[in-house]
Design an enzyme around this catalytic site. Structure first.
Site, PDB file in Angstrom:
ATOM      1  N   LYS A  75      10.231 -29.527  -7.679  1.00 40.58           N
ATOM      2  CA  LYS A  75      10.887 -28.295  -7.267  1.00 40.58           C
ATOM      3  C   LYS A  75      12.358 -28.240  -7.125  1.00 40.58           C
ATOM      4  O   LYS A  75      12.772 -29.277  -6.503  1.00 40.58           O
ATOM      5  CB  LYS A  75      10.413 -27.582  -6.358  1.00 40.58           C
ATOM      6  CG  LYS A  75      10.461 -26.000  -6.259  1.00 40.58           C
ATOM      7  CD  LYS A  75       9.429 -25.235  -5.217  1.00 40.58           C
ATOM      8  CE  LYS A  75       9.661 -23.937  -4.930  1.00 40.58           C
ATOM      9  NZ  LYS A  75       8.848 -23.380  -3.799  1.00 40.58           N
ATOM     10  N   SER A 150       6.700 -18.921  -5.324  1.00 41.01           N
ATOM     11  CA  SER A 150       7.953 -19.458  -5.914  1.00 41.01           C
ATOM     12  C   SER A 150       8.037 -20.682  -6.791  1.00 41.01           C
ATOM     13  O   SER A 150       8.561 -20.797  -7.543  1.00 41.01           O
ATOM     14  CB  SER A 150       8.995 -19.551  -4.822  1.00 41.01           C
ATOM     15  OG  SER A 150       8.766 -20.670  -4.008  1.00 41.01           O
ATOM     16  N   SER A 174       3.458 -20.252  -1.828  1.00 40.74           N
ATOM     17  CA  SER A 174       4.439 -20.568  -3.163  1.00 40.74           C
ATOM     18  C   SER A 174       4.044 -21.794  -4.144  1.00 40.74           C
ATOM     19  O   SER A 174       4.326 -21.960  -5.020  1.00 40.74           O
ATOM     20  CB  SER A 174       5.810 -20.962  -2.626  1.00 40.74           C
ATOM     21  OG  SER A 174       6.676 -19.683  -2.152  1.00 40.74           O
TER      22      SER A 174
END
Lengths: 492, 510
Positions: A75, A150, A174
């Protein structure tokens, strides 16, 4: 074999057995990224040269380890000494970190090959990646829909086979929510299980790094590699790391699965309800006891979360001031305008909203009413789980109320967006581990369920602190019975 | 204060100064408070170039985390114990938020409501006699900020500001007292006492010019008039980094607050604390901020750090490190070793010299003699060389030899001084003092045969006939003139006492 149509463990074994080279595997994934990242926008940037160099080193025997040659993604809020670390924010658009996150160091030491960094909601604040400053990622099952967030880019990358494993972060859901919306496995470990060093902080007491994968075994292997105490993170735990991969296929004896009525709302999508019912049946058939547990403070989770997380965020994000690195407004004329313009230009709307919320909650005169009270409720939520785990080994519940929503569907109402995390935030509040698995499919119109195809929905298992080993075995039992492991979206 | 009161004599008021102190001490750990970057308050890094003592944690970069420097906690515990404080069983870290370019994270990690040390007391010496007890409210640990400068090095004019983050993250101990001071001198004495304590504990070099200690007195005045009591509003003076500034600022405020009260009648209100700075040139305080409420620091517990749990065993381990404290040592030196107060303080004020002095004592030198040698022969040379006495090179063993040679009349006092100098010479390292004395001809001649020759020569000199006559007449003072001549002949090596006796005996025959 096609190295992109397999699981992380299978690929790892194939590379180790020299059935496929790390270079072939890396090239295959880079090729898929070339073809599909345009429409999906799962990756923000890739490191093809570096990845191929590392793959050559694996093939040449210079790099070894439990993940040798396995192409993964990380990420874009995990710092690396190579490339950019943007957090999908204009604030850090050109930021290059002079250090690498401990979790990434461990993955690379284990031989993993980082293909690139995946898109997220800016600073991990959001549930759809619509808050990315560089455009959202798209759900491979339906590109008109969000991949969740996210860690939406990470979930999309796994679902579309643009990597064999992915690392995300989970502050209120997330990892698990996008995993559910993209039909993959997403694991949030216990708070303190994985070092946060090098993870750009959103809410320090809630953030935790974890894997997104195709299978439970893949998640176990990645967790194995990234876990452990780190002298650079005081909040990382000194609890020994057991072997998460062994005994994965032997279900725990005398298993008790908890069901909490607070998670079985009538508002849940029919496909979600069906997924839970099917999972209950799986455990009943396996001889487990299904027990009712009570989590009475569940309903306060979202409002409590939206005090604690923004409060910490308002402080964590104070460092982005245009002075030392990151965006500095060319329009600034003095110190105050340097601060205010750089931050106004660098941060998106949702980040600004949360900074303001958090600043308010910590302000003199409001602190006791908001922040201190939120901490008290947080304790109650934790006590709910402590009590529940006296009578069960894991709690089975939905990951989200429904399948992936359309772009723009919830952007007008922050609250509607926040409520998508209603079943995930409390694990972060309590610090406990949670894992989401593909639990079934909603029909493409989003109104009912199908027996395959359509939009994935997730089932979630929550376990006691540091009981990931057992939680993974419990999840594996379901995964083996449900047989969704090789479900893939068809990409055009 | 008598003088100050006289100024207001015609107004019919009685005024009493009331001062509490906040003192910041930079701890001299090797690394910073929350990271391994070197600490500018450690002597090895005093001369580091701007922004060289930085790492990603100091710079507040994304994703990095603070880790507690355990030694800084222990140093703080040492100071706390020396100040008679309770050490908290559990202490936590809080973020204090404010935006400033010298504060990289835009929050400072500090301790808000659970300080490491609390509820202590310390005695300070009073002007005349005795001591006064000052109550310590708390001592907490935090990180220092960097430095923001508005002109370039050497005073060069620039159109922007520059920042040096070498100091950012230095461990800073903030000590807060009750308002127990009623004169500027007491506040200064407290500052000096605290400095001596910190230096003797080895937790700070206490170099004021480098900002190792900074004072923030809180000042107001209790005024009595016509049987009524009035309290002037509390003023905090920021960042005083010399005892002179501390003294000047308090004296000035005392006058200013009384004048202000006479003029406006303003009295203390809760929460209405103003902040002033000290102008070193004009010798006045200048208003900086009217009300404390202007700042909302939004304190909250730092989620990146875990609370520090201090068990009894740890406290005891730290307590075992505590050296004899300066005031106790002064008492021992004066009362038991017979040193005068001036010499005792001169030694105690320099902890390393004092340690050397203790080594000299251990070598077996009589205390007063040892102090005299260090503070005369030693101090003179240290001054010349620009080093400390213990760094001269002379060893405790050599000092013992010099003392013994003198006691045995083998060297005179000027020869002892010179011999001390030879012992300090790096070329003479490893040689005994006696060997050096011999080499440089410093040993006194006590060989009566040689001395008798000199004495006879002097007595036989016709120029000395009158002096010899005076000696015969019983004038002892006259001996000195002949003694001088003998010393000259012996090139200063004659034992003067022996020569004196010899002259008397030869002249008077007794």
């Amino acid at each position: 074999m096609d190295p992109t149509k397999t699981t992380l463990v299978e690929l790892r074994d194939a590379i180790a057995a020299k059935k496929v080279s790390a270079t072939e595997a890396t090239r295959a994934y880079l090729g898929r990224i070339d073809r599909h990242n345009g429409p999906l926008h799962a990756y923000h940037e890739t490191y093809a040269d570096r990845a191929l160099q590392r793959a050559a080193d694996v093939d040449g025997g210079k790099i070894t380890g439990p993940l040798a040659g396995v192409p993964i993604s990380i990420k874009d809020n995990l710092c690396t000494e190579y490339g950019h670390t943007t957090c999908s924010s204009k604030m850090l658009e050109n930021f290059q970190a002079p250090y690498t996150a401990t979790a990434v160091v461990k993955l690379e030491q284990a031989g993993a090959i980082v293909l690139g960094k995946t898109v997220l909601d800016e600073f991990a604040m959001g549930s759809s990646t619509e808050n990315s400053a560089f455009g959202p990622a798209r759900n491979p099952w339906d590109t008109q829909r969000v991949p969740g967030g996210s860690s939406g880019g990470a979930a999309a990358a796994i679902a579309a086979d643009l990597c064999a494993g992915s690392i995300g972060s989970d502050t209120g859901g997330s990892i698990r929510q996008p995993a559910a919306l993209c039909g993959v496995v997403g694991l949030k470990p216990t708070y303190g299980r994985v070092s946060r060093y090098g993870l750009v902080a959103f809410a320090s007491s809630l953030d935790q790094i974890g894997p997104l994968t195709h299978t439970v075994a893949d998640a176990a292997l990645m967790l194995q590699v990234i876990s452990g105490q780190d002298p650079k993170d005081s909040t990382s735990a000194g609890v020994p790391v057991p072997d998460y991969t062994e005994q994965l296929d032997s279900p725990p004896q005398g298993l008790r699965i908890g069901i909490a009525k607070q998670y079985l709302s009538d508002a849940n999508h029919p496909a979600v309800k069906r997924a839970i019912d099917q999972a209950v049946a799986v455990y009943r058939d396996a001889g487990a006891r299904i027990v009712d547990v009570d989590l009475p403070h569940t309903e306060y989770g979202i409002s409590t979360y939206y005090l604690v997380a923004p409060a910490e965020a308002s402080s964590n994000l104070a460092r982005y001031d245009g002075v030392r690195y990151g965006r500095r407004s060319p329009e600034s004329t003095d110190l105050i305008s340097l601060y205010s313009r750089s931050r106004a230009e660098g941060f998106g709307e949702e980040v600004q909203r949360r900074i303001m919320l958090g600043t308010y909650a910590l302000s003199s005169g409001y602190y006791d009413a908001y922040y201190v009270r939120a901490l008290k409720v947080r304790r109650l939520i934790k006590q709910d789980f402590d009590a529940a785990f006296e009578s069960c080994d894991a709690i089975l519940c939905p990951t989200t109320p429904g399948p992936a929503f359309r772009f723009g569907e919830k952007t007008d109402s922050p609250l509607a967006m926040y409520l998508n995390d209603v079943y995930t935030v409390n694990a972060n509040m309590a610090g406990i581990p949670g894992i989401s698995l593909l639990g079934g499919f909603a029909s493409p119109d989003g109104l009912s369920h199908t027996d395959g195809g359509g939009l994935p929905v997730g089932v979630q298992f929550l376990g006691p602190l540091f009981e990931e080993a057992k939680l993974l075995r419990i999840a594996r039992l379901y995964e083996a019975a449900a047989g969704y492991t090789h479900a893939r979206p068809s990409l055009t | 204060m008598a003088a100050s009161q006289a100024v207001f004599a015609d107004t019919g008021i009685k005024a009493r100064l009331m001062v509490g102190m906040e003192v910041h001490v930079e701890l001299s750990t090797r690394s910073k408070m929350f990271t391994s970057a070197p600490n500018v308050a450690h002597p090895d890094y005093y001369e580091a170039g701007p922004n060289t003592l930085c790492d990603p944690v100091v710079l507040g970069m994304p994703g990095v985390l603070p880790v507690i420097n355990k030694r800084a906690v222990e140093m703080s515990m040492l100071v706390g114990l020396a100040l008679g404080c309770e050490i908290a069983k559990q202490t936590k870290w809080d973020r204090k938020s404010y935006y400033y370019p010298d504060l990289p994270k835009n929050y400072q990690i500090s301790q808000y409501d659970q300080p490491l040390c609390h509820d202590g007391q310390v005695d300070i010496p009073m002007d005349g006699e005795g001591t006064k007890t000052i109550r310590i409210i708390r001592a907490h640990l935090e990180e220092d900020a960097g430095k923001l400068m508005h002109e370039g090095p050497g005073g060069v004019k620039i159109d922007h500001s520059i920042v040096d983050l070498n100091r950012a993250g230095t461990p800073l101990l903030e000590i807060v007292t009750e308002p127990d001071f009623d004169s500027a001198q007491q506040a200064v004495t407290f500052g000096q006492t605290l400095r001596n304590i910190c230096r003797s504990l080895g937790v700070s070099e206490g170099i004021m010019q480098k900002g190792h200690m900074r004072f923030e007195p809180n000042i107001n005045v209790i005024i009595e008039k016509d049987g009524q009591t009035y309290k002037t509003p509390i003023v905090e003076i920021k960042n005083l980094n010399s005892f002179k500034a501390l003294h000047g600022a308090i004296e000035y405020e005392y006058q200013r607050q009384i004048e202000d009260w006479l003029e406006t009648g303003r009295v203390m209100k809760s929460g209405a604390k103003s902040t002033r700075g000290w102008d070193d040139v004009k010798m006045v305080t200048v208003l900086q901020r009217e009300k404390e409420e202007a700042h909302d620091y939004r304190y909250f517990p730092d989620p990146d750090l875990v609370p520090v749990v201090v068990d009894d065993a740890w406290i005891e381990r730290v307590r075992a490190e505590l050296p004899e404290l300066p005031l106790v040592r002064e008492k021992r030196y004066t009362e038991q070793l017979g040193l005068n107060v001036k010499d005792a303080r001169a030694l105690i004020d320099e902890p390393k010299v004092c340690k050397f002095f203790e080594e000299v004592l251990s070598a077996g030198v009589e205390p007063k003699r040892a102090a005299a040698m260090l503070l005369n022969y030693g101090a003179k040379r240290a001054n010349e060389r620009g080093c400390a006495i213990h760094e001269l090179g002379v060893t405790p063993g050599q000092i013992k030899e010099i003392a013994e040679l003198a006691a045995a009349d083998k060297i005179g006092s000027s020869a002892a001084d010179e011999l001390f100098g030879h012992c300090c010479d790096p070329r003479n390292q490893g040689q005994t003092a006696e060997a050096l004395a011999e080499k440089h001809g410093l040993l006194q001649v006590s060989d009566t045969g040689a001395l008798e020759g000199y004495v006879k020569e002097v007595l036989a000199n016709p120029k000395n006939a009158k002096i010899v006559g005076d000696i015969q007449d019983g004038k002892d003072k006259a001996i000195g003139a002949l003694l001088g001549q003998v010393m000259k002949l012996s090139k200063g090596q004659a034992n003067p006492k022996l020569v004196g006796d010899m002259i008397k005996q030869q002249v008077r025959g007794s």
